[in-house]
Design an enzyme around this catalytic site. Structure first.
Site, PDB file in Angstrom:
ATOM      1  N   ASP A  25      -9.631   0.097 -19.232  1.00 56.68           N
ATOM      2  CA  ASP A  25     -10.636  -0.438 -20.154  1.00 56.68           C
ATOM      3  C   ASP A  25     -10.527  -1.965 -20.107  1.00 56.68           C
ATOM      4  O   ASP A  25      -9.918  -2.520 -19.190  1.00 56.68           O
ATOM      5  CB  ASP A  25     -10.455   0.141 -21.573  1.00 56.68           C
ATOM      6  CG  ASP A  25      -9.135  -0.249 -22.210  1.00 56.68           C
ATOM      7  OD1 ASP A  25      -8.399  -1.107 -21.648  1.00 56.68           O
ATOM      8  OD2 ASP A  25      -8.827   0.294 -23.291  1.00 56.68           O
ATOM      9  N   ASP A  32      -3.682  -2.659 -19.544  1.00 61.14           N
ATOM     10  CA  ASP A  32      -2.854  -1.447 -19.699  1.00 61.14           C
ATOM     11  C   ASP A  32      -3.080  -0.757 -21.045  1.00 61.14           C
ATOM     12  O   ASP A  32      -2.170  -0.139 -21.593  1.00 61.14           O
ATOM     13  CB  ASP A  32      -1.350  -1.776 -19.525  1.00 61.14           C
ATOM     14  CG  ASP A  32      -1.042  -2.412 -18.174  1.00 61.14           C
ATOM     15  OD1 ASP A  32      -1.689  -2.033 -17.184  1.00 61.14           O
ATOM     16  OD2 ASP A  32      -0.154  -3.279 -18.116  1.00 61.14           O
ATOM     17  N   ASN A  68      -5.596   3.427 -13.122  1.00 61.03           N
ATOM     18  CA  ASN A  68      -4.555   2.497 -12.689  1.00 61.03           C
ATOM     19  C   ASN A  68      -3.193   3.178 -12.811  1.00 61.03           C
ATOM     20  O   ASN A  68      -2.995   4.025 -13.680  1.00 61.03           O
ATOM     21  CB  ASN A  68      -4.577   1.247 -13.587  1.00 61.03           C
ATOM     22  CG  ASN A  68      -3.513   0.223 -13.205  1.00 61.03           C
ATOM     23  OD1 ASN A  68      -3.387  -0.146 -12.042  1.00 61.03           O
ATOM     24  ND2 ASN A  68      -2.745  -0.236 -14.178  1.00 61.03           N
ATOM     25  N   ARG A  72     -14.715 -18.113  -9.824  1.00 56.64           N
ATOM     26  CA  ARG A  72     -14.403 -16.759 -10.264  1.00 56.64           C
ATOM     27  C   ARG A  72     -15.675 -15.919 -10.433  1.00 56.64           C
ATOM     28  O   ARG A  72     -15.693 -14.746 -10.078  1.00 56.64           O
ATOM     29  CB  ARG A  72     -13.601 -16.830 -11.563  1.00 56.64           C
ATOM     30  CG  ARG A  72     -12.987 -15.514 -12.046  1.00 56.64           C
ATOM     31  CD  ARG A  72     -12.125 -14.781 -11.058  1.00 56.64           C
ATOM     32  NE  ARG A  72     -10.771 -15.231 -10.935  1.00 56.64           N
ATOM     33  CZ  ARG A  72      -9.779 -14.513 -10.413  1.00 56.64           C
ATOM     34  NH1 ARG A  72      -9.963 -13.285  -9.993  1.00 56.64           N
ATOM     35  NH2 ARG A  72      -8.583 -14.997 -10.282  1.00 56.64           N
ATOM     36  N   GLY A 117      -8.893  -4.013 -21.953  1.00 58.40           N
ATOM     37  CA  GLY A 117      -7.577  -4.585 -22.248  1.00 58.40           C
ATOM     38  C   GLY A 117      -6.690  -4.496 -21.019  1.00 58.40           C
ATOM     39  O   GLY A 117      -7.101  -3.996 -19.967  1.00 58.40           O
ATOM     40  N   ASN A 128       1.420   3.218  -2.591  1.00 58.82           N
ATOM     41  CA  ASN A 128       0.662   4.206  -3.371  1.00 58.82           C
ATOM     42  C   ASN A 128      -0.563   4.688  -2.596  1.00 58.82           C
ATOM     43  O   ASN A 128      -0.916   5.864  -2.664  1.00 58.82           O
ATOM     44  CB  ASN A 128       0.248   3.627  -4.732  1.00 58.82           C
ATOM     45  CG  ASN A 128       1.336   3.782  -5.774  1.00 58.82           C
ATOM     46  OD1 ASN A 128       1.805   4.875  -6.034  1.00 58.82           O
ATOM     47  ND2 ASN A 128       1.758   2.678  -6.368  1.00 58.82           N
ATOM     48  N   GLY A 158       0.780  -1.238   0.000  1.00 59.64           N
ATOM     49  CA  GLY A 158       0.000   0.000   0.000  1.00 59.64           C
ATOM     50  C   GLY A 158       0.806   1.280   0.000  1.00 59.64           C
ATOM     51  O   GLY A 158       0.360   2.286   0.551  1.00 59.64           O
ATOM     52  N   HIS A 185       0.743   2.224 -13.572  1.00 62.31           N
ATOM     53  CA  HIS A 185       1.591   1.145 -14.095  1.00 62.31           C
ATOM     54  C   HIS A 185       3.044   1.618 -14.064  1.00 62.31           C
ATOM     55  O   HIS A 185       3.337   2.740 -14.484  1.00 62.31           O
ATOM     56  CB  HIS A 185       1.173   0.780 -15.522  1.00 62.31           C
ATOM     57  CG  HIS A 185       1.968  -0.358 -16.085  1.00 62.31           C
ATOM     58  ND1 HIS A 185       1.742  -1.663 -15.714  1.00 62.31           N
ATOM     59  CD2 HIS A 185       3.018  -0.377 -16.937  1.00 62.31           C
ATOM     60  CE1 HIS A 185       2.612  -2.443 -16.337  1.00 62.31           C
ATOM     61  NE2 HIS A 185       3.402  -1.690 -17.081  1.00 62.31           N
TER      62      HIS A 185
END
Length: 198
Positions: A147, A151, A108, A66, A149, A14, A12, A110
């Site tokens: 989205d 990244d 997100n 899942r 995909g 970030n 954690g 990355h």
């Protein structure tokens, strides 16, 4: 007030950068309404507790399959009524139903300059190992909308970080966190909260 929900998987750091930035006023007009982890016993949950932010664990291990996990996860997310969902080192694939429901409201961070070293399989130290193996002189971090995909969503912010000759994956990871990630993610949230990014 922008209602922000943070999703985490580990220590954690970030999340802490976000908490500190809200406290310092560098993220304005924002309330951290909750933290969800997919792992039990991670330090990010202690950071949330110390900051007085409600938190919970929604782990795939606690569900029969899942599909059941995705249903439970989406119910947990919805319960916070977030305006923005921040993936801060969250290592679970986001269900498509959630991406549809919260389109352009999930961001997100990355640890590379997308489109380099991103996509399936590129997470954590693997990103930095690949960057060093390729011999790049510059790496960095990217904040992007999520989205369907991996990244591939629209890029919001990027910051370059120099790669040094004696770098190990761990050293490079730390420098990118300190010089890029911990600055970019709070900046992106503030830009959304203050209407600079719509």
């Amino acid at each position: 007030m922008l209602r922000v929900l943070v999703l985490v998987s580990g220590g954690g750091t970030n999340l802490q950068a976000i908490i500190d930035s809200v406290a310092a006023g560098t993220i304005q007009n924002t309330e951290l309404v909750g933290v969800i982890s997919n792992n039990h016993g991670v330090f990010a949950l202690e950071r949330a507790a110390k900051a007085g932010i409600p938190s919970q664990v929604v782990s795939p291990a606690d569900f029969p399959d899942r599909a059941a996990f995705y249903r439970g996860f989406l119910e947990a997310v919805d319960s916070y009524q977030p305006d923005l969902i921040v993936l801060a080192g969250f290592l679970v694939v986001i269900p498509p139903e959630m991406i549809d429901k919260y389109e352009r409201r999930i961001i997100n961070i990355h640890p590379s300059l997308i489109p380099s070293f991103c996509g399936t399989g590129y997470y954590g130290l693997k990103v930095h190992e690949a960057a060093l193996a390729r011999g790049v002189k510059v790496s960095g971090a990217t904040v992007h909308f999520v989205d369907k995909g991996t990244d591939t969503g629209p890029i919001l912010l990027q910051k370059a970080v120099e790669v040094l000759p004696d770098d190990t994956p761990e050293k490079l990871q730390r420098r990118i966190m300190e010089q890029a990630e911990w600055k970019l993610l709070p900046q992106a949230i503030n830009d959304i909260a203050t209407g600079k990014i719509s």
